[in-house]
Design a protein around this motif. Structure first.
Motif, PDB file in Angstrom:
ATOM      1  N   ASP A 133      54.187  54.225  34.383  1.00  0.00           N
ATOM      2  CA  ASP A 133      54.482  55.475  33.680  1.00  0.00           C
ATOM      3  C   ASP A 133      53.586  55.665  32.456  1.00  0.00           C
ATOM      4  N   GLY A 134      52.313  55.417  32.652  1.00  0.00           N
ATOM      5  CA  GLY A 134      51.329  55.656  31.603  1.00  0.00           C
ATOM      6  C   GLY A 134      51.162  54.531  30.602  1.00  0.00           C
ATOM      7  N   VAL A 135      52.022  53.521  30.665  1.00  0.00           N
ATOM      8  CA  VAL A 135      51.946  52.404  29.712  1.00  0.00           C
ATOM      9  C   VAL A 135      51.156  51.262  30.342  1.00  0.00           C
ATOM     10  N   PRO A 136      50.028  50.866  29.733  1.00  0.00           N
ATOM     11  CA  PRO A 136      49.219  49.795  30.316  1.00  0.00           C
ATOM     12  C   PRO A 136      49.979  48.474  30.386  1.00  0.00           C
ATOM     13  N   LEU A 137      49.796  47.758  31.477  1.00  0.00           N
ATOM     14  CA  LEU A 137      50.367  46.426  31.609  1.00  0.00           C
ATOM     15  C   LEU A 137      49.512  45.429  30.829  1.00  0.00           C
ATOM     16  N   PRO A 138      50.087  44.280  30.421  1.00  0.00           N
ATOM     17  CA  PRO A 138      49.320  43.301  29.647  1.00  0.00           C
ATOM     18  C   PRO A 138      48.081  42.789  30.369  1.00  0.00           C
ATOM     19  N   CYS A 139      48.171  42.681  31.717  1.00  0.00           N
ATOM     20  CA  CYS A 139      47.051  42.142  32.501  1.00  0.00           C
ATOM     21  C   CYS A 139      46.711  43.087  33.655  1.00  0.00           C
ATOM     22  N   PHE A 140      45.449  43.481  33.712  1.00  0.00           N
ATOM     23  CA  PHE A 140      44.981  44.280  34.843  1.00  0.00           C
ATOM     24  C   PHE A 140      43.500  44.032  35.078  1.00  0.00           C
ATOM     25  N   PRO A 141      43.123  43.610  36.302  1.00  0.00           N
ATOM     26  CA  PRO A 141      44.079  43.001  37.246  1.00  0.00           C
ATOM     27  C   PRO A 141      44.460  41.627  36.753  1.00  0.00           C
ATOM     28  N   GLY A 142      45.718  41.273  36.903  1.00  0.00           N
ATOM     29  CA  GLY A 142      46.187  39.992  36.408  1.00  0.00           C
ATOM     30  C   GLY A 142      45.638  38.828  37.222  1.00  0.00           C
ATOM     31  N   PRO A 143      45.597  37.640  36.630  1.00  0.00           N
ATOM     32  CA  PRO A 143      45.032  36.483  37.335  1.00  0.00           C
ATOM     33  C   PRO A 143      45.793  36.100  38.597  1.00  0.00           C
ATOM     34  N   VAL A 144      47.110  36.204  38.581  1.00  0.00           N
ATOM     35  CA  VAL A 144      47.892  35.868  39.773  1.00  0.00           C
ATOM     36  C   VAL A 144      47.657  36.925  40.852  1.00  0.00           C
ATOM     37  N   THR A 145      47.684  38.185  40.447  1.00  0.00           N
ATOM     38  CA  THR A 145      47.427  39.268  41.395  1.00  0.00           C
ATOM     39  C   THR A 145      46.044  39.114  42.026  1.00  0.00           C
ATOM     40  N   GLN A 146      45.043  38.839  41.213  1.00  0.00           N
ATOM     41  CA  GLN A 146      43.680  38.694  41.724  1.00  0.00           C
ATOM     42  C   GLN A 146      43.581  37.524  42.701  1.00  0.00           C
ATOM     43  N   ARG A 147      44.259  36.443  42.370  1.00  0.00           N
ATOM     44  CA  ARG A 147      44.236  35.280  43.262  1.00  0.00           C
ATOM     45  C   ARG A 147      44.861  35.608  44.615  1.00  0.00           C
ATOM     46  N   LEU A 148      45.984  36.323  44.596  1.00  0.00           N
ATOM     47  CA  LEU A 148      46.645  36.701  45.850  1.00  0.00           C
ATOM     48  C   LEU A 148      45.831  37.747  46.608  1.00  0.00           C
ATOM     49  N   HIS A 149      45.221  38.675  45.879  1.00  0.00           N
ATOM     50  CA  HIS A 149      44.357  39.679  46.504  1.00  0.00           C
ATOM     51  C   HIS A 149      43.227  38.995  47.267  1.00  0.00           C
ATOM     52  N   ASP A 150      42.552  38.079  46.622  1.00  0.00           N
ATOM     53  CA  ASP A 150      41.420  37.402  47.251  1.00  0.00           C
ATOM     54  C   ASP A 150      41.875  36.550  48.437  1.00  0.00           C
ATOM     55  N   ALA A 151      43.021  35.892  48.286  1.00  0.00           N
ATOM     56  CA  ALA A 151      43.540  35.052  49.366  1.00  0.00           C
ATOM     57  C   ALA A 151      43.952  35.893  50.570  1.00  0.00           C
ATOM     58  N   TYR A 152      44.513  37.076  50.296  1.00  0.00           N
ATOM     59  CA  TYR A 152      44.913  37.965  51.392  1.00  0.00           C
ATOM     60  C   TYR A 152      43.700  38.361  52.232  1.00  0.00           C
ATOM     61  N   TRP A 153      42.641  38.820  51.581  1.00  0.00           N
ATOM     62  CA  TRP A 153      41.470  39.278  52.343  1.00  0.00           C
ATOM     63  C   TRP A 153      40.742  38.118  52.994  1.00  0.00           C
ATOM     64  N   ALA A 154      40.825  36.936  52.418  1.00  0.00           N
ATOM     65  CA  ALA A 154      40.250  35.757  53.071  1.00  0.00           C
ATOM     66  C   ALA A 154      41.041  35.412  54.329  1.00  0.00           C
ATOM     67  N   LEU A 155      42.374  35.578  54.243  1.00  0.00           N
ATOM     68  CA  LEU A 155      43.235  35.279  55.389  1.00  0.00           C
ATOM     69  C   LEU A 155      42.905  36.176  56.574  1.00  0.00           C
ATOM     70  N   ARG A 156      42.511  37.416  56.291  1.00  0.00           N
ATOM     71  CA  ARG A 156      42.189  38.351  57.375  1.00  0.00           C
ATOM     72  C   ARG A 156      40.967  37.909  58.168  1.00  0.00           C
ATOM     73  N   LYS A 157      40.212  36.969  57.623  1.00  0.00           N
ATOM     74  CA  LYS A 157      39.035  36.460  58.330  1.00  0.00           C
ATOM     75  C   LYS A 157      39.338  35.193  59.130  1.00  0.00           C
ATOM     76  N   GLU A 158      40.523  34.619  58.941  1.00  0.00           N
ATOM     77  CA  GLU A 158      40.857  33.382  59.633  1.00  0.00           C
ATOM     78  C   GLU A 158      41.200  33.664  61.094  1.00  0.00           C
ATOM     79  N   PRO A 159      40.593  32.909  62.023  1.00  0.00           N
ATOM     80  CA  PRO A 159      40.801  33.151  63.458  1.00  0.00           C
ATOM     81  C   PRO A 159      42.268  33.166  63.880  1.00  0.00           C
ATOM     82  N   ALA A 160      43.100  32.355  63.237  1.00  0.00           N
ATOM     83  CA  ALA A 160      44.508  32.277  63.642  1.00  0.00           C
ATOM     84  C   ALA A 160      45.251  33.588  63.433  1.00  0.00           C
ATOM     85  N   TYR A 161      44.731  34.441  62.543  1.00  0.00           N
ATOM     86  CA  TYR A 161      45.407  35.703  62.237  1.00  0.00           C
ATOM     87  C   TYR A 161      44.695  36.913  62.828  1.00  0.00           C
TER      88      TYR A 161
END
Length: 308
Positions: A273-301
């Protein structure tokens, strides 16, 4: 029911549907005016995606679709492997590498002499599928710029009324929340439950991060495949996770907020609602973002599409 032959690559370039047993251009895929899927939102569906020519977690999406069919007392005239072939056929015929791929079953149409009937047992269930260009909740450019999420006061349909684990088209509360967001100059929205906890948004689940711990709602939401992927990644990466109610005040006090959706995977939020969050993109979010797109490249998925 016999499947049509595998369509040639690019038969309906840019998008293809499967309707009434045939592969057709998107413009020719029709639903009857009298189909209860249209008149009563009496339908269930699922949405998978392809990226760089391969489906991601297609078996998981099909598992949920068949489970939803059973809960809705619906059926389709195709086996699991036939459904897989149809979805692959839609992507192949579209010629697209990055796709939004839907499978839909509607309650269908009662006999012509009973169009006004109230008995759902009289309707013949209908099945449709289609592939069109990949749909983002927010484009990569918008994600980098920063999504401003509105927390609407709209109350989500209670799970005691409509089972949210069955993917459905009961979206009026979500659509109205989008108008709430647009009226305030925000980008998208989420709604709350009757207890005032953040529930979900139109096509996505909501996560927060506080003091390194990831949290997401425990009930009253669609159990998204992307939500499940994030939960599994937290375990794999050793990130603390709590599945529990999300009071609005705690969401507003979060260090990080992100969304999960087939339409983008992990999407960081910059403002509430217009109020900036303390972290953007946050370190945990960035880690999960990168892991998600890496997972899409794994043959098992990955379930590779044969483009011929």
């Amino acid at each position: 029911m016999t499947l049509p032959p595998t369509p040639p690559t690019g038969l309906h370039e840019g998008g293809c549907a499967f309707a009434d047993g045939a592969y057709v251009p998107l413009s020719e895929a029709k639903v009857s005016l009298f189909d209860w899927g249209f008149t009563r939102s009496d339908a269930t569906y699922d949405v998978a995606s392809t990226w760089e020519g391969a489906f991601f977690r297609l078996d998981t999406h099909m598992d949920r679709f068949f489970a939803s069919l059973e809960k809705m007392r619906m059926s389709i005239p195709y086996s699991r492997e036939a459904l897989r072939a149809i979805l692959h056929g839609c992507v192949r015929a579209s010629g697209l590498k990055d796709c939004y791929v839907a499978m839909v079953c509607t309650r269908g149409v009662p006999p012509p002499t009973k169009y006004g009937a109230r008995d759902p047992r009289l309707a013949e269930n209908r099945f449709y599928a289609y592939a069109l260009p990949y749909v983002w909740i927010a484009s990569p450019d918008k994600q980098r710029e920063g999504i401003d999420l509105h927390i609407s006061e709209r109350v989500r349909i209670a799970p005691e009324s409509v089972d949210p684990t069955v993917k459905n088209y009961h979206w009026i509360d979500l659509v109205q929340s989008l108008f709430d967001a647009y009226d305030r100059g925000r980008d998208t929205s989420c709604v709350v439950d009757a207890q005032g906890n953040v529930a979900e948004g139109p096509g996505f689940n909501v996560f927060i991060v506080k003091d390194g711990e990831v949290r997401t709602a425990d009930r009253g939401v669609l159990e998204g495949v992307s939500r499940r992927t994030v939960i599994e990644l937290c375990g794999k990466l050793g990130i603390p996770l709590r599945v529990a109610p999300l009071p609005v005040a705690e969401v507003r006090a979060a260090d990080e907020v992100f969304l999960s959706s087939t339409g983008g995977g992990v999407l960081p939020i910059a403002k509430l609602d217009g109020v900036p969050l303390p972290c953007f993109p946050g370190p945990v979010t960035q880690r999960l973002h990168d892991a998600y797109w890496a997972l899409r490249k794994e043959p098992a998925y990955r379930d590779e599409v044969d483009y011929g």
